[in-house]
Design a protein around this motif. Structure first.
Motif, short mmCIF file in Angstrom:
data_model
loop_
_atom_site.label_atom_id
_atom_site.label_comp_id
_atom_site.label_asym_id
_atom_site.label_seq_id
_atom_site.Cartn_x
_atom_site.Cartn_y
_atom_site.Cartn_z
N ASP A 265 -12.48 -8.04 -0.20
CA ASP A 265 -12.82 -6.80 -0.92
C ASP A 265 -12.05 -5.61 -0.36
OD1 ASP A 265 -14.53 -8.18 -2.52
OD2 ASP A 265 -16.32 -7.73 -1.29
N VAL A 266 -11.91 -5.55 0.97
CA VAL A 266 -11.17 -4.43 1.58
C VAL A 266 -9.71 -4.47 1.17
CG1 VAL A 266 -10.43 -3.42 3.76
CG2 VAL A 266 -12.78 -4.21 3.50
N MET A 267 -9.10 -5.66 1.25
CA MET A 267 -7.67 -5.78 0.89
C MET A 267 -7.46 -5.55 -0.60
SD MET A 267 -6.33 -6.25 3.76
CE MET A 267 -4.65 -6.49 3.18
N GLN A 268 -8.43 -5.90 -1.42
CA GLN A 268 -8.30 -5.67 -2.86
C GLN A 268 -8.33 -4.16 -3.15
OE1 GLN A 268 -7.84 -8.29 -5.08
NE2 GLN A 268 -7.33 -6.66 -6.53
N ARG A 269 -9.19 -3.41 -2.44
CA ARG A 269 -9.22 -1.97 -2.64
C ARG A 269 -7.94 -1.32 -2.13
NH1 ARG A 269 -14.70 -2.69 -1.14
NH2 ARG A 269 -14.25 -2.13 1.03
N ASN A 270 -7.39 -1.84 -1.03
CA ASN A 270 -6.11 -1.31 -0.56
C ASN A 270 -5.00 -1.56 -1.57
OD1 ASN A 270 -7.28 -0.40 1.77
ND2 ASN A 270 -6.82 -2.27 2.95
N LEU A 271 -5.04 -2.76 -2.17
CA LEU A 271 -4.03 -3.09 -3.17
C LEU A 271 -4.12 -2.16 -4.37
CD1 LEU A 271 -1.79 -4.97 -4.19
CD2 LEU A 271 -3.57 -6.49 -5.11
N ASP A 272 -5.34 -1.84 -4.79
CA ASP A 272 -5.50 -0.91 -5.92
C ASP A 272 -4.94 0.46 -5.57
OD1 ASP A 272 -6.71 -2.91 -7.31
OD2 ASP A 272 -8.76 -2.30 -6.77
N GLY A 273 -5.13 0.92 -4.34
CA GLY A 273 -4.58 2.21 -3.93
C GLY A 273 -3.06 2.19 -3.88
N LEU A 274 -2.47 1.05 -3.41
CA LEU A 274 -1.01 0.96 -3.33
C LEU A 274 -0.38 0.91 -4.72
CD1 LEU A 274 -0.69 -1.58 -0.37
CD2 LEU A 274 -0.19 0.88 -0.32
N LEU A 275 -1.04 0.20 -5.65
CA LEU A 275 -0.49 0.10 -7.01
C LEU A 275 -0.49 1.45 -7.72
CD1 LEU A 275 -2.02 -3.31 -8.19
CD2 LEU A 275 0.36 -2.83 -7.62
N GLN A 276 -1.35 2.34 -7.31
CA GLN A 276 -1.35 3.69 -7.91
C GLN A 276 -0.15 4.51 -7.45
OE1 GLN A 276 -5.10 5.47 -7.03
NE2 GLN A 276 -6.28 4.05 -8.35
N ARG A 277 0.45 4.12 -6.30
CA ARG A 277 1.56 4.90 -5.77
C ARG A 277 2.91 4.19 -5.86
NH1 ARG A 277 -0.52 6.23 0.10
NH2 ARG A 277 -1.28 4.08 -0.12
N TYR A 278 2.85 2.82 -5.77
CA TYR A 278 4.11 2.07 -5.75
C TYR A 278 4.14 1.04 -6.88
CZ TYR A 278 3.80 3.96 -1.02
OH TYR A 278 3.64 4.77 0.05
N THR A 279 5.29 0.40 -7.00
CA THR A 279 5.48 -0.65 -8.01
C THR A 279 5.11 -2.01 -7.42
OG1 THR A 279 7.78 -0.92 -7.40
CG2 THR A 279 7.28 0.70 -9.12
N GLU A 280 5.24 -3.07 -8.26
CA GLU A 280 4.87 -4.41 -7.83
C GLU A 280 5.81 -4.96 -6.77
OE1 GLU A 280 2.35 -6.28 -8.58
OE2 GLU A 280 1.37 -5.04 -10.10
N VAL A 281 7.05 -4.47 -6.75
CA VAL A 281 8.04 -5.01 -5.84
C VAL A 281 8.07 -4.26 -4.51
CG1 VAL A 281 9.49 -5.89 -7.71
CG2 VAL A 281 9.83 -3.55 -6.87
N HIS A 282 7.19 -3.31 -4.33
CA HIS A 282 7.17 -2.57 -3.07
C HIS A 282 6.73 -3.51 -1.96
CE1 HIS A 282 6.03 0.45 -0.07
NE2 HIS A 282 6.91 1.25 -0.73
N PRO A 283 7.32 -3.40 -0.79
CA PRO A 283 6.98 -4.33 0.30
C PRO A 283 5.52 -4.30 0.67
CG PRO A 283 9.01 -3.15 0.80
CD PRO A 283 8.49 -2.54 -0.45
#
Length: 513
Positions: A265-283
């Motif tokens: 759940d924690v990593m999924q929320r982090n992923l949602d935050g990253l997708l708001q700022r970066y694209t799918e190919v971001h490291p």
């Protein structure tokens, strides 16, 4: 009317016969009166004028906050009651009038004399007062007036301070009394509420308590029925029907591993935050997805390990859904038991209130009386506290501005000329009095030795018939003698009037000089 005039003429003719006696009496009495008037002791009047200013700037400003007595009325009453025995005795000591007093009788006579001679005259609305006193010694008259002025001022200030102190002491005593009454009333109210606490829950009346308990009982019974229906449904699923088993893939999703699920759940929320700022190919996005996939694989391996340990989920008792239903049934049973206890408690309260219905009117009446007594004492206490503050403020205002300002307009002085007796007026009055004495003497003598001057008077007095009258023959010698006597009488009267006139003029000239 004719008889009255005739009688008056008869009196005058009889008095004329004794005119010389009357003239001699008038001269004697006049001489004595003139000597007495001249020998009267001179009296000197000393006076002072005082203006009492009762106006102050603070009075309209402090209206409604401080007690403001009617100062004008107090000053008027003070001026009328100033000449009292205690004040006169104090004045005697201040003016050293007691130096000549030897006995108690002399002291009483001195007090009576001062009570008559001391005068306080006021103009009324202007608060202007005149204090005066007459005495045979000018210096003593001044001392008396000066002492009277001091007593007048001191009485105005001292009496007010005395009244203020008395009022404050009385208010303080009353406040202490009401504080004690409030404590006693609060203690009685507290003891009463503790004793009848079961009838005054939350300070509510009986009707409100009965309605509230009835509402709570109805809500508890409704909740009990709902809990019983829910429990019965769970029992039917577990006992009366076959439990439903889920497929393997659904069982895998139903199994919960808190540690791994939390990290996922924690990593999924982090992923949602990253997708708001970066694209799918971001490291960072790619790395986060990889970690989530690894956690899911780890969870799957953990589930397989548990399945192998328990022999699979073919057994009903080993089914986690079945276990959860049993736990839910246990919770439902506990909820039903709790609601049964709540319903029983509310029923007991309702029964207790119904049993206390007979005592309730008496309890409510006693409570109302206690509250009424407490409110009355509290109201009186608050009123007295407010009055005390108002009195303190009044004292401060009086100490700042004073009740009234006494201004000595004309201070007492030593009189140089006597104010009494008025010999210029007394001398002619004494002469007129002596002349009236002479007339009264002639009238008395004429009545003591009456003379009949005509036949009618003799006939009326004797009541007998009158045969005739004999007239004297006119004689020139007797006529001239009578005229000389009349002129001498007129001269005596004129000399009497002139003597008193000369004395009056002489006194007037002496007064002017």
């Amino acid at each position: 009317m004719e008889d009255v005039l005739r009688q008056l003429v008869a009196y005058l003719r009889g008095m004329w016969l004794y005119r010389w006696w009357g003239l001699i009496g008038a001269w004697l009495v006049g001489a004595i009166a003139a000597g007495a008037i001249y020998m009267l002791p001179d009296r000197y009047e000393s006076s002072a004028r005082i203006y009492v200013d009762t106006q102050s700037v603070l009075k309209p400003l402090m209206s409604g906050l401080a007690v403001q007595p009617n100062v004008d009325q107090q000053i008027t009453i003070l001026s009328r009651t100033l000449i009292s025995r205690p004040n006169i005795e104090k004045l005697i000591r201040m003016a050293d009038l007691d130096l000549t007093v030897k006995t108690n009788k002399d002291r009483e006579e001195l007090i009576a004399t001062l009570n008559k001679t001391l005068q306080i005259r006021g103009t009324g609305r202007d608060n202007l007062f005149t204090l005066s006193y007459e005495d045979t010694e000018p210096e003593r008259a001044k001392r008396v007036v000066q002492s009277l002025v001091s007593i007048f001022v001191e009485s105005g200030l001292g009496d007010k301070r005395k009244d203020t102190d008395s009022a404050r002491r009385f208010i303080e005593e009353q406040i202490k009394t009401y504080e004690q009454r409030l404590d006693e009333a609060e203690n009685r109210l507290k003891d009463f509420k503790i004793k009848n606490m079961h009838l005054m829950l939350g300070g509510k009346d009986y009707v409100s308590q009965v309605g509230e308990v009835a509402g709570q009982l109805a809500a508890a019974r409704l909740a009990l029925r709902e809990a019983e229906n829910s429990r019965n449904a769970l029992q039917r699923q577990l006992v009366g029907e076959e439990p439903v088993l889920l497929p393997e893939n659904q069982l895998e999703r139903k199994v919960s591993i808190p540690e791994i699920d939390g990290r996922i759940d924690v990593m999924q929320r982090n992923l949602d935050g990253l997708l708001q700022r970066y694209t799918e190919v971001h490291p960072d996005v790619v790395g986060t997805r990889r970690i989530i996939a690894q956690l899911q694989e780890q969870k799957k391996a953990e589930v397989e390990a548990r399945r192998s340990e328990s022999g699979g989920y073919g057994d009903v008792n080993a089914n986690p859904v079945y276990q959860q239903m049993k736990l839910a049934l246990a919770d439902a049973e506990a909820n039903v038991a709790s609601l049964n206890a709540r319903v029983a408690e509310y029923e007991a309260r309702q029964a207790q209130l119904q049993a206390s219905a007979k005592l309730l009117p008496q309890v409510e009446a006693e409570l109302a009386q206690l509250n009424r007594d407490y409110e009355i004492n509290k109201k009186n206490y608050e009123t007295l506290v407010g009055r005390r503050e108002s009195a303190n403020m009044s004292v401060e205002m009086e100490s700042s501005s004073g009740m009234a300002e006494f201004r000595l307009i004309d201070p007492p002085s030593v009189p140089l000329k006597p104010s009494a007796p008025n010999r210029i007026l007394l001398m002619p009055l004494g002469g007129a009095g002596a002349l009236l004495f002479g007339l009264a003497l002639t009238f008395v003598l004429s009545q003591m030795r009456p003379t009949f001057l005509d036949g009618r008077e003799l006939r009326e007095v004797a009541g007998l018939p009158l045969l005739g009258t004999v007239h004297a023959t006119p004689d020139p010698v007797r006529r001239r003698r009578r005229q000389r006597l009349n002129l001498a009488f007129l001269g005596g009267v004129s000399g009497y009037v002139g003597a008193f006139g000369v004395l009056t003029v002489a006194l007037a000239m002496l007064k002017i000089t």
